[in-house]
Design a protein around this motif. Structure first.
Motif, PDB file in Angstrom:
ATOM      1  N   LEU A  12       0.823  -1.198   0.000  1.00 15.56           N
ATOM      2  CA  LEU A  12       0.000   0.000   0.000  1.00 15.56           C
ATOM      3  C   LEU A  12       0.864   1.257   0.000  1.00 15.56           C
ATOM      4  CD1 LEU A  12      -2.716   1.451   0.192  1.00 15.56           C
ATOM      5  CD2 LEU A  12      -2.605   1.168   2.688  1.00 15.56           C
ATOM      6  N   ALA A  13       1.920   1.264   0.810  1.00 17.06           N
ATOM      7  CA  ALA A  13       2.804   2.426   0.873  1.00 17.06           C
ATOM      8  C   ALA A  13       3.413   2.724  -0.496  1.00 17.06           C
ATOM      9  CB  ALA A  13       3.904   2.194   1.907  1.00 17.06           C
ATOM     10  N   GLU A  14       3.776   1.685  -1.219  1.00 19.83           N
ATOM     11  CA  GLU A  14       4.337   1.887  -2.555  1.00 19.83           C
ATOM     12  C   GLU A  14       3.290   2.466  -3.498  1.00 19.83           C
ATOM     13  OE1 GLU A  14       7.032  -0.495  -5.876  1.00 19.83           O
ATOM     14  OE2 GLU A  14       6.402  -1.496  -4.023  1.00 19.83           O
ATOM     15  N   ARG A  15       2.072   1.970  -3.422  1.00 23.72           N
ATOM     16  CA  ARG A  15       0.997   2.491  -4.283  1.00 23.72           C
ATOM     17  C   ARG A  15       0.723   3.956  -3.981  1.00 23.72           C
ATOM     18  NH1 ARG A  15      -4.360   3.252  -3.818  1.00 23.72           N
ATOM     19  NH2 ARG A  15      -4.660   2.036  -1.902  1.00 23.72           N
ATOM     20  N   LEU A  16       0.841   4.337  -2.702  1.00 23.43           N
ATOM     21  CA  LEU A  16       0.577   5.712  -2.293  1.00 23.43           C
ATOM     22  C   LEU A  16       1.789   6.624  -2.425  1.00 23.43           C
ATOM     23  CD1 LEU A  16      -1.480   4.955   0.959  1.00 23.43           C
ATOM     24  CD2 LEU A  16      -2.390   5.734  -1.241  1.00 23.43           C
ATOM     25  N   GLY A  17       2.939   6.065  -2.791  1.00 24.37           N
ATOM     26  CA  GLY A  17       4.146   6.862  -2.919  1.00 24.37           C
ATOM     27  C   GLY A  17       4.779   7.226  -1.594  1.00 24.37           C
ATOM     28  N   LEU A  18       4.536   6.411  -0.560  1.00 23.93           N
ATOM     29  CA  LEU A  18       5.057   6.684   0.782  1.00 23.93           C
ATOM     30  C   LEU A  18       6.014   5.584   1.248  1.00 23.93           C
ATOM     31  CD1 LEU A  18       1.699   7.859   2.439  1.00 23.93           C
ATOM     32  CD2 LEU A  18       3.548   9.312   1.574  1.00 23.93           C
ATOM     33  N   HIS A  19       6.649   4.932   0.316  1.00 20.75           N
ATOM     34  CA  HIS A  19       7.472   3.758   0.632  1.00 20.75           C
ATOM     35  C   HIS A  19       8.963   4.046   0.701  1.00 20.75           C
ATOM     36  CE1 HIS A  19       7.662   4.318  -3.658  1.00 20.75           C
ATOM     37  NE2 HIS A  19       8.677   3.477  -3.732  1.00 20.75           N
ATOM     38  N   ASP A  20       9.383   5.253   0.348  1.00 25.07           N
ATOM     39  CA  ASP A  20      10.822   5.509   0.247  1.00 25.07           C
ATOM     40  C   ASP A  20      11.280   6.668   1.123  1.00 25.07           C
ATOM     41  OD1 ASP A  20       9.522   7.474  -1.129  1.00 25.07           O
ATOM     42  OD2 ASP A  20      10.698   7.317  -2.970  1.00 25.07           O
ATOM     43  N   GLY A  21      10.595   6.903   2.232  1.00 25.92           N
ATOM     44  CA  GLY A  21      11.040   7.934   3.159  1.00 25.92           C
ATOM     45  C   GLY A  21      12.333   7.544   3.840  1.00 25.92           C
TER      46      GLY A  21
END
Length: 286
Positions: free
Chosen positions: A180-189
């Motif tokens: 889900l984080a990857e789909r939302l663009g929140l996976h690379d913090g």
């Protein structure tokens, strides 16, 4: 030449003066209710200006004074739903379920379950310690330190919370949240990336210390810019959806049957049974 500043005027209030300053009034920036008229929530009319917010967004805004993006709010909600396990054997669910079995009120049972959710080993304190470590480790690495040195120094001083799991070192929730984080663009913090790197360092010595939900949760929230104190408040509802069905089911069963344990099932190795000789105590030694 300007006159020197009045140091006394700049000094913070203390003691009776501090209490007098607050007597009879509430100093607040978070809001106020005006029954029959309106309610103010952090400077906004709750019903006119904030009524379109989802509950998660309003809750986070109340804590931080900042609005989560729709993507961040969706991920926070997923962090809650993905750990909603309706298993009464789990430590905090057990408290809520036993309250239902004892016919306590639903509110008392849920609050008791939430209170023990602050536990250091499994619950909220572990999450706060994990977030503190990740934030500090990131600062040190960005300042030029080697991550492995930071990790081993921490393990020598204490333990790194958020890695390892008592029953099974594989955490079934991580792939779903990362997807889900990857789909939302929140996976690379930066905190989340560091959390995975910490896992790789730990695995060079301890094969069971894989990242668990605590570190994942803490890293994602840290990447949203929340402080540890804000995170503590944000994560309060994290287990509620799993507790409620446990309490409700226990309340539907006959009273007191949940986890009933006969005396014969207790493996007692203490002192043998002793006769009771009444209320007279032996005379003290001369």
């Amino acid at each position: 030449m300007s006159a020197p500043m009045n140091a006394a005027a700049e000094a913070p209030l203390r003691g009776p003066a501090l209490l007098q300053h607050h007597a009879g009034r509430l100093h607040t920036k978070v809001g106020a209710a005006f029954p029959g008229s309106h309610a103010v929530f952090r400077g906004h009319d709750l019903h006119r200006e904030l009524r379109e917010l989802e509950w998660v967004q309003l809750y986070a805004y109340g804590i931080t004074g900042r609005h989560l993006t729709p993507a961040q709010a969706e991920l926070v909600q997923a962090l809650w739903t993905h750990t909603a396990y309706p298993d009464a054997r789990l430590w905090n669910n057990r408290v809520a379920a036993l309250a239902g079995s004892a016919r306590s009120s639903a509110t008392l049972g849920m609050v008791a379950g939430m209170a023990v959710s602050e536990a250091t080993v499994y619950g909220g304190q572990a999450a706060l310690l994990s977030m503190s470590f990740l934030q500090n480790a990131l600062r040190r690495v960005q300042a030029g330190e080697v991550l492995a040195d930071v990790v081993w120094a921490e393990t020598a001083r204490s333990k790194i919370y958020g890695y390892g799991r008592p029953i099974n070192s594989t955490d079934e929730r991580l792939p779903w949240i990362m997807q889900l984080a990857e789909r939302l663009g929140l996976h690379d913090g930066p905190h989340l990336a560091l959390a995975w790197q910490v896992e790789q360092v730990l695995l060079t010595r301890y094969t069971q210390l894989r990242m668990n939900y605590t570190a994942l949760h803490a890293a994602i929230i840290a990447d949203m810019g929340l402080s540890v104190r804000e995170y503590q408040l944000l994560r309060v509802p994290v287990f509620i959806a799993g507790m409620a069905p446990c309490l409700a089911e226990a309340a539907e069963k006959p009273e007191g049957v949940l986890f009933a344990t006969p005396c014969s099932a207790v493996d007692y190795k203490g002192a043998p049974p002793r006769p009771w000789h009444g209320s007279k105590s032996p005379a003290p030694p001369a």
